[in-house]
Design a protein around this motif. Structure first.
Motif, mmCIF file in Angstrom:
data_model
loop_
_atom_site.group_PDB
_atom_site.id
_atom_site.type_symbol
_atom_site.label_atom_id
_atom_site.label_comp_id
_atom_site.label_asym_id
_atom_site.label_seq_id
_atom_site.Cartn_x
_atom_site.Cartn_y
_atom_site.Cartn_z
ATOM 1 N N PRO A 38 52.715 35.606 -10.468
ATOM 2 C CA PRO A 38 53.326 35.678 -9.142
ATOM 3 C C PRO A 38 52.913 34.538 -8.229
ATOM 4 O O PRO A 38 53.617 34.213 -7.293
ATOM 5 N N VAL A 39 51.755 33.921 -8.505
ATOM 6 C CA VAL A 39 51.328 32.807 -7.658
ATOM 7 C C VAL A 39 52.351 31.694 -7.689
ATOM 8 O O VAL A 39 52.654 31.064 -6.685
ATOM 9 N N GLU A 40 52.919 31.442 -8.873
ATOM 10 C CA GLU A 40 53.882 30.354 -9.000
ATOM 11 C C GLU A 40 55.139 30.631 -8.196
ATOM 12 O O GLU A 40 55.826 29.717 -7.767
ATOM 13 N N ASP A 41 55.454 31.920 -8.016
ATOM 14 C CA ASP A 41 56.647 32.272 -7.266
ATOM 15 C C ASP A 41 56.379 32.347 -5.773
ATOM 16 O O ASP A 41 57.188 31.937 -4.959
ATOM 17 N N GLU A 42 55.237 32.892 -5.394
ATOM 18 C CA GLU A 42 54.993 33.209 -3.994
ATOM 19 C C GLU A 42 54.146 32.184 -3.257
ATOM 20 O O GLU A 42 54.234 32.054 -2.046
ATOM 21 N N LEU A 43 53.281 31.471 -3.996
ATOM 22 C CA LEU A 43 52.375 30.530 -3.336
ATOM 23 C C LEU A 43 52.728 29.115 -3.715
ATOM 24 O O LEU A 43 51.884 28.269 -3.901
ATOM 25 N N GLN A 44 54.044 28.873 -3.872
ATOM 26 C CA GLN A 44 54.499 27.582 -4.368
ATOM 27 C C GLN A 44 54.388 26.496 -3.314
ATOM 28 O O GLN A 44 54.007 25.373 -3.602
ATOM 29 N N GLU A 45 54.729 26.806 -2.065
ATOM 30 C CA GLU A 45 54.655 25.744 -1.077
ATOM 31 C C GLU A 45 54.467 26.308 0.315
ATOM 32 O O GLU A 45 54.845 27.423 0.617
ATOM 33 N N VAL A 46 53.821 25.518 1.133
ATOM 34 C CA VAL A 46 53.655 25.815 2.546
ATOM 35 C C VAL A 46 54.431 24.759 3.306
ATOM 36 O O VAL A 46 54.182 23.570 3.154
ATOM 37 N N GLU A 47 55.399 25.168 4.104
ATOM 38 C CA GLU A 47 56.273 24.209 4.773
ATOM 39 C C GLU A 47 55.860 24.014 6.221
ATOM 40 O O GLU A 47 55.442 24.929 6.900
ATOM 41 N N ILE A 48 56.008 22.767 6.654
ATOM 42 C CA ILE A 48 55.789 22.414 8.047
ATOM 43 C C ILE A 48 57.055 21.742 8.551
ATOM 44 O O ILE A 48 57.808 21.153 7.784
ATOM 45 N N ASP A 49 57.315 21.847 9.833
ATOM 46 C CA ASP A 49 58.573 21.378 10.422
ATOM 47 C C ASP A 49 59.044 20.076 9.820
ATOM 48 O O ASP A 49 58.269 19.141 9.619
ATOM 49 N N GLU A 56 55.521 8.176 11.979
ATOM 50 C CA GLU A 56 55.271 8.598 13.356
ATOM 51 C C GLU A 56 54.022 9.454 13.417
ATOM 52 O O GLU A 56 53.928 10.510 12.802
ATOM 53 N N GLY A 57 53.024 8.973 14.146
ATOM 54 C CA GLY A 57 51.786 9.726 14.281
ATOM 55 C C GLY A 57 51.965 10.894 15.231
ATOM 56 O O GLY A 57 52.369 10.733 16.359
ATOM 57 N N VAL A 58 51.703 12.090 14.757
ATOM 58 C CA VAL A 58 51.869 13.270 15.603
ATOM 59 C C VAL A 58 50.665 14.169 15.429
ATOM 60 O O VAL A 58 49.991 14.162 14.419
ATOM 61 N N SER A 59 50.400 14.954 16.428
ATOM 62 C CA SER A 59 49.346 15.947 16.323
ATOM 63 C C SER A 59 49.855 17.107 15.499
ATOM 64 O O SER A 59 50.891 17.684 15.810
ATOM 65 N N ALA A 60 49.151 17.449 14.426
ATOM 66 C CA ALA A 60 49.643 18.478 13.506
ATOM 67 C C ALA A 60 48.894 19.795 13.642
ATOM 68 O O ALA A 60 49.066 20.688 12.830
ATOM 69 N N SER A 61 48.058 19.939 14.654
ATOM 70 C CA SER A 61 47.194 21.112 14.757
ATOM 71 C C SER A 61 47.972 22.416 14.762
ATOM 72 O O SER A 61 47.660 23.353 14.018
ATOM 73 N N SER A 62 49.001 22.500 15.628
ATOM 74 C CA SER A 62 49.743 23.758 15.723
ATOM 75 C C SER A 62 50.492 24.052 14.438
ATOM 76 O O SER A 62 50.593 25.206 14.008
ATOM 77 N N GLN A 63 51.017 22.997 13.807
ATOM 78 C CA GLN A 63 51.745 23.200 12.565
ATOM 79 C C GLN A 63 50.805 23.632 11.448
ATOM 80 O O GLN A 63 51.150 24.465 10.607
ATOM 81 N N VAL A 64 49.612 23.054 11.411
ATOM 82 C CA VAL A 64 48.630 23.451 10.409
ATOM 83 C C VAL A 64 48.236 24.908 10.611
ATOM 84 O O VAL A 64 48.068 25.669 9.655
ATOM 85 N N SER A 65 48.105 25.332 11.866
ATOM 86 C CA SER A 65 47.763 26.734 12.150
ATOM 87 C C SER A 65 48.850 27.661 11.622
ATOM 88 O O SER A 65 48.557 28.710 11.037
ATOM 89 N N ASP A 66 50.105 27.263 11.817
ATOM 90 C CA ASP A 66 51.208 28.069 11.284
ATOM 91 C C ASP A 66 51.139 28.129 9.757
ATOM 92 O O ASP A 66 51.387 29.173 9.151
ATOM 93 N N ALA A 67 50.806 26.988 9.143
ATOM 94 C CA ALA A 67 50.706 26.949 7.684
ATOM 95 C C ALA A 67 49.563 27.825 7.191
ATOM 96 O O ALA A 67 49.656 28.465 6.136
ATOM 97 N N LEU A 68 48.469 27.874 7.952
ATOM 98 C CA LEU A 68 47.354 28.762 7.607
ATOM 99 C C LEU A 68 47.809 30.208 7.574
ATOM 100 O O LEU A 68 47.506 30.955 6.638
ATOM 101 N N ASP A 69 48.523 30.616 8.603
ATOM 102 C CA ASP A 69 49.007 32.001 8.672
ATOM 103 C C ASP A 69 49.916 32.308 7.490
ATOM 104 O O ASP A 69 49.829 33.382 6.883
ATOM 105 N N LYS A 70 50.773 31.350 7.158
ATOM 106 C CA LYS A 70 51.704 31.578 6.059
ATOM 107 C C LYS A 70 50.974 31.667 4.727
ATOM 108 O O LYS A 70 51.303 32.509 3.878
ATOM 109 N N ALA A 71 49.968 30.803 4.523
ATOM 110 C CA ALA A 71 49.205 30.837 3.272
ATOM 111 C C ALA A 71 48.504 32.177 3.102
ATOM 112 O O ALA A 71 48.484 32.756 2.013
ATOM 113 N N GLN A 72 47.921 32.692 4.189
ATOM 114 C CA GLN A 72 47.242 33.976 4.113
ATOM 115 C C GLN A 72 48.224 35.107 3.846
ATOM 116 O O GLN A 72 47.947 36.025 3.056
ATOM 117 N N GLN A 73 49.385 35.042 4.469
ATOM 118 C CA GLN A 73 50.405 36.066 4.261
ATOM 119 C C GLN A 73 50.900 36.043 2.814
ATOM 120 O O GLN A 73 51.080 37.093 2.191
#
Length: 352
Positions: A38-49, A56-73
């Motif tokens: 199931p890992v291959e199906d469910e934990l395949q990728e974490v997407e960011i906007d 383009e240099g951007v601050s990714a903190s908020s997006q990384v936080s969203d990715a953290l929540d998604k990885a845990q879920q």
């Protein structure tokens, strides 16, 4: 732009299908089938906007936080699927144990009929042997299922470790500023247990980044989206060009002037014009050329016998055969192997 945290768990065997029988002359049949982790199906990728330029240099903190929540879920969902598989196995064992009880009852029933003078002893012996055969098959299948449970439990443990690694990588990026390309490079390389930085040899970085997309990009649509700017076109050259550029940036090196093309012919022309093309076409010592001059991270060029294809060399073997990672191979990113005298091989472009 997509940040992909790839998890490569091992597949396990489980899901034993049982056909219970009540007739003493029928056999209990159990069939084992492979079940995808199931890992291959469910934990395949974490997407960011998406839609943000790589440069383009951007601050990714908020997006990384969203990715953290998604990885845990996603791990919670993966754990639930593993537990469901384990419960299925335990249920199957219960069913088999019930079948064993039925067989024992049938044996006792047969034994009580032995005093019947009209019954053939040979028929009784055949029936007993049949029941004993069924019992042995059930014992073997119970042993197999117990082994499958052990594998499932190990798979769950591996998924837990892999998820924690992803979370640790994301957590390390929280609060940092940088381009999404840098974050993507870090996560994709981490999936292959390779830390890419300025001290990483360029060839190793190219190979690690290329391999990180194996099993992730599995269609032309995905390949075009990731490497061709969304254009619907052959994308083997786009894949090779993009991976090489990302590796140069990740290691802090300057991308060679003019490098990168959506066509194999364009890459070949660039290699020839910049003194980087190593030709093997028409050479009698192809194996010697490959073993002495080609290194992981270099590009393969195939333009012979109707071919037009490219990829990244990942390994060179002592006999001149070599291995690659390629885009647009059966509509996916895949690893391949070639002999030194491959009929389609034109040569290589030195990149590292």
């Amino acid at each position: 732009m997509v940040i992909k945290a790839v998890s490569q768990g091992a597949s396990v065997s489980s899901n034993v299908n049982i056909k219970n029988t009540t007739n003493q002359n029928q056999e209990t049949k159990v069939k084992s089938s492979d079940v995808q982790n199931p890992v291959e199906d469910e934990l395949q990728e974490v997407e960011i906007d998406e839609g943000i330029s790589e440069s383009e240099g951007v601050s990714a903190s908020s997006q990384v936080s969203d990715a953290l929540d998604k990885a845990q879920q996603q791990y919670t969902e993966v754990e639930q699927k593993y537990q469901e598989k384990i419960q299925e196995c335990l249920k199957q064992i219960d069913e088999m144990q019930n079948r064993l009880k039925e067989i024992n009852n049938q044996r006792r029933s047969l034994a009580s009929q032995l005093t019947d003078e009209n019954t053939s002893i040979s028929q009784f012996m055949d029936a007993f042997r049949d029941l004993d055969k069924q019992k042995n098959e059930i014992y073997n299948n119970i042993e197999t299922i117990l082994s499958n449970i052990t594998e499932l439990e190990q798979g769950l443990s591996d998924a837990r470790i892999q998820t924690q690694d992803i979370i640790n990588q994301l957590s390390a990026l929280t609060g940092q500023s940088g381009s999404l390309l840098e974050i993507q490079t870090s996560l994709n390389a981490g999936a292959n247990n390779v830390e890419i930085g300025k001290s990483t040899p360029l060839g190793d970085a190219i190979v690690a980044l290329g391999n990180s997309f194996v099993g992730v990009i599995n269609s032309d649509a995905q390949g075009n989206k990731e490497f061709s700017g969304g254009k619907s076109q052959a994308w083997c050259a786009d894949f090779a060009s993009s991976i090489v550029k990302r590796a140069y940036q990740a290691t802090g090196k300057t991308i060679p002037a003019g490098f990168g093309s959506s066509s194999v012919s364009g890459l070949l022309s660039w290699g020839q014009g910049n003194g980087r093309f190593i030709e093997t076409k028409g050479k009698s010592n192809k194996a010697q050329i490959i073993t002495s001059k080609i290194k992981p991270g270099d590009l393969i060029i195939q333009k012979e016998n109707g071919a037009s294809h490219t990829g990244i060399v990942t390994k060179v073997n002592p006999d001149g055969s070599f291995e690659t990672v390629e885009g647009n191979t059966s509509d996916a990113v895949k690893n391949r192997q070639y002999k030194a005298d491959d009929a389609k091989l034109t040569g290589f472009i030195s990149m590292s």
